[in-house]
Write an enzyme that holds these catalytic residues in place. Structure first.
Site, short mmCIF file in Angstrom:
data_model
loop_
_atom_site.label_atom_id
_atom_site.label_comp_id
_atom_site.label_asym_id
_atom_site.label_seq_id
_atom_site.Cartn_x
_atom_site.Cartn_y
_atom_site.Cartn_z
N ASP A 56 11.27 12.26 -1.22
CA ASP A 56 10.80 11.53 -2.08
C ASP A 56 11.92 10.54 -2.45
OD1 ASP A 56 10.20 10.24 -4.63
OD2 ASP A 56 8.61 11.63 -4.93
N ASP A 92 12.01 -0.68 1.34
CA ASP A 92 11.12 -1.18 2.11
C ASP A 92 9.65 -0.31 1.93
OD1 ASP A 92 9.53 -1.90 4.14
OD2 ASP A 92 11.11 -1.24 5.66
N1 SPD Z 1 1.10 -5.11 1.85
C1 SPD Z 1 2.02 -4.64 2.87
C2 SPD Z 1 3.40 -4.59 2.17
C3 SPD Z 1 4.09 -3.38 3.10
C4 SPD Z 1 5.66 -3.57 2.80
N2 SPD Z 1 6.16 -2.58 3.68
C5 SPD Z 1 6.13 -2.59 5.08
C6 SPD Z 1 6.99 -1.66 5.69
C7 SPD Z 1 7.39 -1.98 6.96
N3 SPD Z 1 8.57 -1.85 7.40
#
Ligand code: SPD
Length: 277
Positions: free
Chosen positions: A135, A153
């Site tokens: 986490d 991310d």
């Molecule tokens: N609405 C989707 C937002 C997602 C953001 N993260 C995506 C991860 C891709 N590596």
């Protein structure tokens, strides 16, 4: 063939015709892999599109490169979330980077990506990369003053990811950064998720001295207009001339020197949201 819809709000969504390739329930979420004629293969978590073969480069390049260029010498990078590997792939384009830690809560996302998205996950087993199945919130607690760049991310701020958009979490991020450290986070759509967007900016500003917001066009994310928020205490993140000569070496398809040079040019209505945040 099936029709899949991601509901962007109660009234609008993205609908694609698709072949279902894989559907599993991990400990944390439903993971769905679709093949679509328009966007190629798609990764969907709990009904929300995370990445597609067609447009993933836009999001991953824009998330990774500005912070890595603005840092004077990024050696240690942490990616929180991002189990598909697209951000890690972009980070490794910077030759100064010696070590990339990926902290992903759901190992199944990594395994699915390695099996079904080889071009996105191709660098996950690079010797510079160390994967932690943990986490993110707890992971940071044990790593103080360590990273040069931390990249959030994450998925959207619902369920397990909600905590990643709060002041307390950003404080942990700051404590894990070294001097000159920079944080960057994906911060949703100013058009369809104004509340989340505005809240993330507000919370990040409580913690960091210098904060900037920039946008990219990601066709498969809600409204297509997507935001990123970058922050640092010691680096002037508004200097988008820094290391601009290195941009060409990165071999990118969306991010380029002209986008970098005017990174913080925002439409008036987005500026207004930020002013009142
Ligand atoms: N609405 C989707 C937002 C997602 C953001 N993260 C995506 C991860 C891709 N590596």
């Amino acid at each position: 063939m099936i029709w899949f819809t991601e509901y962007w709000t109660e009234n609008v969504g993205l609908t694609v015709k698709a072949d279902q390739v894989k559907r599993i329930r991990s400990k944390y979420q439903e993971i769905l892999v679709l093949d679509t004629p328009q966007f190629g293969r798609m990764l969907i978590l709990d009904g929300l599109v995370q990445t597609t073969e067609k447009d993933e480069f836009i999001y991953h390049e824009m998330l990774a490169h500005p912070a890595l260029l603005m840092h004077p010498d990024p050696e240690r990078v942490l990616v929180i979330g991002g189990g598909d590997g697209g951000t890690v792939r972009e980070v490794l384009k910077h030759s100064s980077v010696k070590e990339v830690h990926l902290c992903e809560i759901d190992e199944e996302v990594i395994l699915v990506s390695e099996k079904y998205f080889p071009t996105i996950s191709e660098k996950l087993r690079d010797p510079k990369v160390k994967i932690f199945i943990e986490d993110g919130n707890e992971f940071l607690q044990e790593r103080q003053n360590y990273y040069d760049v931390i990249i959030m991310d994450s998925s959207d701020p619902v369920g397990a990811s909600e905590v990643l958009f709060q002041e307390e979490f950003y404080r942990k991020v700051k404590n894990s950064l070294r001097h000159n450290g920079i944080m960057v986070a994906q911060t949703e759509s100013p058009v369809l998720q104004e509340e989340y967007f505005s809240k993330a900016y507000r919370e990040i500003r409580k913690v960091f001295r210098n904060v900037g917001v920039y946008l990219a066009y990601v066709p498969t994310y809600p409204s297509g207009m997507w935001s990123f928020t970058i922050a640092s205490d010691f680096v002037d993140i508004t200097d988008t001339k820094r290391n601009i000569e290195k941009v060409k070496e990165l071999k990118t398809k969306y991010f380029c020197d002209s986008i970098y040079a005017c990174l913080f040019s925002l439409p008036g209505f987005v500026q207004d949201i930020l002013k009142k945040s």
